[in-house]
Design a protein around this motif. Structure first.
Motif, mmCIF file in Angstrom:
data_model
loop_
_atom_site.group_PDB
_atom_site.id
_atom_site.type_symbol
_atom_site.label_atom_id
_atom_site.label_comp_id
_atom_site.label_asym_id
_atom_site.label_seq_id
_atom_site.Cartn_x
_atom_site.Cartn_y
_atom_site.Cartn_z
ATOM 1 N N GLY A 213 0.813 -1.213 0.000
ATOM 2 C CA GLY A 213 0.000 0.000 0.000
ATOM 3 C C GLY A 213 0.845 1.260 0.000
ATOM 4 N N THR A 214 0.279 2.322 0.535
ATOM 5 C CA THR A 214 0.961 3.619 0.551
ATOM 6 C C THR A 214 1.970 3.683 1.694
ATOM 7 O OG1 THR A 214 -0.658 4.609 2.052
ATOM 8 C CG2 THR A 214 -1.137 4.707 -0.330
ATOM 9 N N PRO A 215 2.935 4.603 1.621
ATOM 10 C CA PRO A 215 3.865 4.787 2.732
ATOM 11 C C PRO A 215 3.155 5.105 4.046
ATOM 12 C CG PRO A 215 4.705 5.893 0.782
ATOM 13 C CD PRO A 215 3.318 5.427 0.447
ATOM 14 N N GLU A 216 2.043 5.842 3.972
ATOM 15 C CA GLU A 216 1.300 6.179 5.184
ATOM 16 C C GLU A 216 0.695 4.924 5.808
ATOM 17 O OE1 GLU A 216 0.309 8.779 8.117
ATOM 18 O OE2 GLU A 216 1.498 9.183 6.306
ATOM 19 N N ASN A 217 0.232 3.993 4.971
ATOM 20 C CA ASN A 217 -0.312 2.739 5.471
ATOM 21 C C ASN A 217 0.751 1.918 6.186
ATOM 22 O OD1 ASN A 217 -0.768 -0.421 4.649
ATOM 23 N ND2 ASN A 217 -2.689 0.567 5.233
ATOM 24 N N VAL A 218 1.945 1.892 5.614
ATOM 25 C CA VAL A 218 3.052 1.166 6.246
ATOM 26 C C VAL A 218 3.398 1.806 7.588
ATOM 27 C CG1 VAL A 218 5.474 0.474 6.004
ATOM 28 C CG2 VAL A 218 3.971 0.455 4.006
ATOM 29 N N TRP A 219 3.426 3.126 7.619
ATOM 30 C CA TRP A 219 3.743 3.845 8.849
ATOM 31 C C TRP A 219 2.707 3.549 9.932
ATOM 32 C CZ3 TRP A 219 7.852 5.997 10.765
ATOM 33 C CH2 TRP A 219 7.761 6.890 11.833
ATOM 34 N N ASN A 220 1.441 3.497 9.548
ATOM 35 C CA ASN A 220 0.385 3.209 10.523
ATOM 36 C C ASN A 220 0.526 1.798 11.091
ATOM 37 O OD1 ASN A 220 -0.815 5.743 10.363
ATOM 38 N ND2 ASN A 220 -2.184 5.136 8.678
ATOM 39 N N GLN A 221 0.973 0.850 10.264
ATOM 40 C CA GLN A 221 1.227 -0.498 10.775
ATOM 41 C C GLN A 221 2.300 -0.475 11.866
ATOM 42 O OE1 GLN A 221 1.781 -3.677 7.753
ATOM 43 N NE2 GLN A 221 1.101 -2.150 6.257
ATOM 44 N N LEU A 222 3.351 0.302 11.625
ATOM 45 C CA LEU A 222 4.437 0.390 12.600
ATOM 46 C C LEU A 222 3.959 1.057 13.888
ATOM 47 C CD1 LEU A 222 7.404 -0.433 12.740
ATOM 48 C CD2 LEU A 222 8.024 1.838 11.940
ATOM 49 N N LEU A 223 3.125 2.092 13.747
ATOM 50 C CA LEU A 223 2.576 2.754 14.932
ATOM 51 C C LEU A 223 1.696 1.792 15.729
ATOM 52 C CD1 LEU A 223 1.544 6.289 13.583
ATOM 53 C CD2 LEU A 223 3.624 5.645 14.807
#
Length: 281
Positions: A213-223
């Motif tokens: 997905g998008t970079p923001e989606n990846v970041w939300n997974q990490l959060l």
């Protein structure tokens, strides 16, 4: 003073003898790199691996972690491309290998990574795109110790190929073309699974992230992972505080350096959800 600031004949002779593994009175490139690392090696950094295929988004995630957590970001690919751009002997040796989409020898890339890590002793370092092979993983463990964590970026080949070809139009990288991209994917799949299996055998914690997905989606997974980990981290901190309290009651005092260090860490600005990745240098 550091080694090499005021070299004398004896120091130079010792460095040469350390590097000349074949004792033939000459230094080839591998001997020089290995010898320099042995003589000039410093304190190892704390390592977080960021592994995934070409175009999986490793660089984007690492840049955001660097900006928000203060972690040092080292990209093995960027290091090699910098050597090529500067026209160094190493760069000339690896340029054609990279253009073919093949892997640079483990001894060369591992020593280059280790050399850069010496500039950040004790800091937490993101190793972007490394290890790329089982040999890399063995050499890294031998030179730098066991990594703290591996962020594993998972992505479909079709998505990675689309991203590589799009990147070719925006970043003008010589290795971003259809032929090289396909070869890089084949090379990645050949070495990736054995490398990840070996990291698991060494009990390196691995965090899998869906990067299609998008970079923001990846970041939300990490959060989200950070939020799940926060109660465990708080429980660990509570236990440490309890042990410290017992030490105060038993001895009548507490270690001042421990207090100072705790206050320094707690006062550092951090994103709570990803504080487990913050540098805390």
């Amino acid at each position: 003073s550091s080694i090499g600031e005021h070299p004398n004949e004896k120091t130079i002779q010792r460095i040469f003898q350390e590097a000349d593994l074949t004792q033939d009175g000459k230094l080839d490139l591998i001997e020089f790199l290995n010898g320099a690392d042995k003589v000039l090696g410093g304190s190892p950094a704390r390592i977080v691996l960021v592994v995934g295929g070409p175009g999986s988004g490793k660089g984007i995630l690492c840049q955001r972690l660097r900006n928000q957590c203060g972690i040092v970001h080292l990209s093995s690919g960027d290091m090699l491309r910098e050597e090529v751009t500067l026209g160094t002997p190493l760069g000339k040796e690896v340029a054609q290998i990279m253009e073919r989409g093949e892997l640079v020898s483990s001894a060369v890339i591992t020593t280059l990574v280790r050399r850069r890590m010496r500039n950040h002793p004790g800091a937490r370092v993101l190793l972007d795109g490394f290890p790329r092979s089982l040999d890399n993983a063995h050499d890294l463990m031998k030179l730098c110790g066991k990594p703290e964590l591996a962020l594993h970026l998972q992505c479909d080949d079709t998505v990675m190929l689309e991203r590589i070809l799009h990147r070719a139009t925006t970043e003008n990288r010589s290795d971003d073309n259809i032929q090289t991209a396909l070869q890089r994917l084949r090379t990645f799949h050949k070495s990736h699974k054995p490398t990840m299996d070996w990291l698991r055998e060494q009990q390196v914690p691995i965090v899998n992230l869906d990067c299609s997905g998008t970079p923001e989606n990846v970041w939300n997974q990490l959060l989200a992972i950070g939020r799940l980990m926060r109660p465990a981290a708080q429980h660990s901190n509570y236990q440490e505080e309890e042990e410290g309290y017992e030490e105060v009651n038993h001895h009548g005092f507490q270690n001042e350096s421990a207090i100072d260090e705790s206050e320094a860490v707690n006062s550092a600005p951090q994103n709570d959800d990803i504080s487990f990745l913050a540098s805390n240098k």
